[in-house]
Write an enzyme that holds these catalytic residues in place. Structure first.
Site, mmCIF file in Angstrom:
data_model
loop_
_atom_site.group_PDB
_atom_site.id
_atom_site.type_symbol
_atom_site.label_atom_id
_atom_site.label_comp_id
_atom_site.label_asym_id
_atom_site.label_seq_id
_atom_site.Cartn_x
_atom_site.Cartn_y
_atom_site.Cartn_z
ATOM 1 N N GLN A 157 -5.278 -0.656 -4.389
ATOM 2 C CA GLN A 157 -5.973 -1.785 -5.013
ATOM 3 C C GLN A 157 -6.788 -1.360 -6.236
ATOM 4 O O GLN A 157 -6.877 -2.094 -7.221
ATOM 5 C CB GLN A 157 -6.867 -2.473 -3.972
ATOM 6 C CG GLN A 157 -7.503 -3.767 -4.486
ATOM 7 C CD GLN A 157 -8.331 -4.472 -3.427
ATOM 8 O OE1 GLN A 157 -7.996 -4.421 -2.245
ATOM 9 N NE2 GLN A 157 -9.403 -5.106 -3.831
ATOM 10 N N CYS A 185 -2.796 -2.217 6.563
ATOM 11 C CA CYS A 185 -2.949 -0.863 7.112
ATOM 12 C C CYS A 185 -4.322 -0.682 7.758
ATOM 13 O O CYS A 185 -4.493 0.174 8.618
ATOM 14 C CB CYS A 185 -2.692 0.200 6.051
ATOM 15 S SG CYS A 185 -3.813 0.160 4.651
ATOM 16 N N CYS A 202 0.842 -1.202 0.000
ATOM 17 C CA CYS A 202 0.000 0.000 0.000
ATOM 18 C C CYS A 202 0.875 1.250 0.000
ATOM 19 O O CYS A 202 1.758 1.397 0.836
ATOM 20 C CB CYS A 202 -0.907 -0.041 1.223
ATOM 21 S SG CYS A 202 -1.307 1.538 1.941
ATOM 22 N N GLU A 203 0.625 2.132 -0.974
ATOM 23 C CA GLU A 203 1.496 3.301 -1.115
ATOM 24 C C GLU A 203 1.225 4.365 -0.051
ATOM 25 O O GLU A 203 2.016 5.281 0.125
ATOM 26 C CB GLU A 203 1.365 3.911 -2.510
ATOM 27 C CG GLU A 203 0.066 4.619 -2.806
ATOM 28 C CD GLU A 203 0.045 5.189 -4.222
ATOM 29 O OE1 GLU A 203 0.922 4.829 -5.032
ATOM 30 O OE2 GLU A 203 -0.856 5.998 -4.511
ATOM 31 N N HIS A 204 0.122 4.239 0.666
ATOM 32 C CA HIS A 204 -0.175 5.238 1.698
ATOM 33 C C HIS A 204 0.543 4.941 3.006
ATOM 34 O O HIS A 204 0.840 5.857 3.765
ATOM 35 C CB HIS A 204 -1.689 5.295 1.948
ATOM 36 C CG HIS A 204 -2.465 5.697 0.741
ATOM 37 N ND1 HIS A 204 -3.707 5.180 0.429
ATOM 38 C CD2 HIS A 204 -2.154 6.553 -0.257
ATOM 39 C CE1 HIS A 204 -4.122 5.710 -0.712
ATOM 40 N NE2 HIS A 204 -3.209 6.533 -1.141
ATOM 41 N N HIS A 205 0.777 3.661 3.293
ATOM 42 C CA HIS A 205 1.362 3.282 4.586
ATOM 43 C C HIS A 205 2.599 2.413 4.480
ATOM 44 O O HIS A 205 3.202 2.065 5.494
ATOM 45 C CB HIS A 205 0.316 2.540 5.432
ATOM 46 C CG HIS A 205 -0.915 3.340 5.709
ATOM 47 N ND1 HIS A 205 -2.057 3.243 4.941
ATOM 48 C CD2 HIS A 205 -1.169 4.279 6.654
ATOM 49 C CE1 HIS A 205 -2.974 4.079 5.404
ATOM 50 N NE2 HIS A 205 -2.461 4.716 6.446
ATOM 51 N N HIS A 210 -6.002 -5.664 3.784
ATOM 52 C CA HIS A 210 -4.966 -4.628 3.891
ATOM 53 C C HIS A 210 -4.439 -4.546 5.319
ATOM 54 O O HIS A 210 -5.209 -4.299 6.251
ATOM 55 C CB HIS A 210 -5.549 -3.270 3.473
ATOM 56 C CG HIS A 210 -5.878 -3.197 2.011
ATOM 57 N ND1 HIS A 210 -5.212 -2.363 1.147
ATOM 58 C CD2 HIS A 210 -6.779 -3.885 1.270
ATOM 59 C CE1 HIS A 210 -5.700 -2.534 -0.084
ATOM 60 N NE2 HIS A 210 -6.656 -3.439 -0.035
HETATM 61 ZN ZN ZN Z 1 -2.757 1.759 3.492
#
Ligand code: ZN
Length: 192
Positions: free
Chosen positions: A126, A156, A83-86, A154
């Site tokens: 995703q 995250c 996941c590119e956010h976390h 996920h």
């Molecule tokens: Zn994430």
């Protein structure tokens, strides 16, 4: 002493969260984290569409052409992504289907798995992963229809924030597979 900016960055992160990066358990962690990130993003340094460059028709030894005009489904392909956010993992299964186009070109089954891998092994969300697979198939095969379903959990969402594991489903359908009836059949074939 040769330093590696990747290792240094992970070390700095450990210090920032109040850890002692020199204690025994963490001594090799900067190197391990950096190597894991490199491995999990190796698809970003490739063009997964290259896996679709070799297509074939269904002619037999006598040159007789058979046209296959229905669904071809590679189902329950496991994958892991990041996941590119976390920078936390998400993983699950992808179901990839297409209906060959007027040219009747098909692609080797393993190529669909390679395509998935190439787009999954990078910083992702995703939704984008699902679209990228569908678009790559659309452009390479000019199929009559495409459907991609991804089901993933996920980290995250499971390990932080709301801390509810849950499952996320994303679906992209194109052409003949975009009708309500075809989507329903595709989902049934995927076991839903
Ligand atoms: Zn994430």
């Amino acid at each position: 002493v040769v330093t590696n900016p990747g290792h240094d960055a992970v070390r700095a992160l450990l210090v920032a969260i109040g850890e002692n990066p020199d204690r025994e358990g963490l001594r090799d962690t900067p190197k391990r984290v950096y190597n894991a990130l490199l491995e999990m993003t190796q698809g970003a340094r490739t063009d997964p569409r290259a896996h679709l460059e070799t297509t074939f028709d269904l002619a037999d030894a006598n040159g007789e052409h058979t046209r296959y005009g229905d669904l071809i489904l590679s189902s329950a392909l496991p994958f892991t992504s990041l996941c590119e956010h976390h920078l936390l993992g998400f993983s699950g299964e992808a179901h990839i289907a297409y209906i060959p186009g007027a040219g009747g070109r098909v692609v080797g089954l393993s190529k669909l798995a390679r395509l998935l891998e190439g787009y999954a092994q990078r910083l992702q969300v995703q939704e984008r992963l699902t679209v990228q697979i569908a678009e790559a198939l659309e452009h390479a095969l000019e199929p009559a229809g495409v459907a991609v379903l991804i089901r993933a959990q996920h980290s995250c969402q499971a390990c932080r924030g709301v801390r509810k594991p849950g499952v996320m489903l994303t679906l992209q359908t194109r052409g003949q597979l975009a009708t309500a009836e075809a989507r329903g059949e595709f989902l049934r074939l995927c076991g839903f």
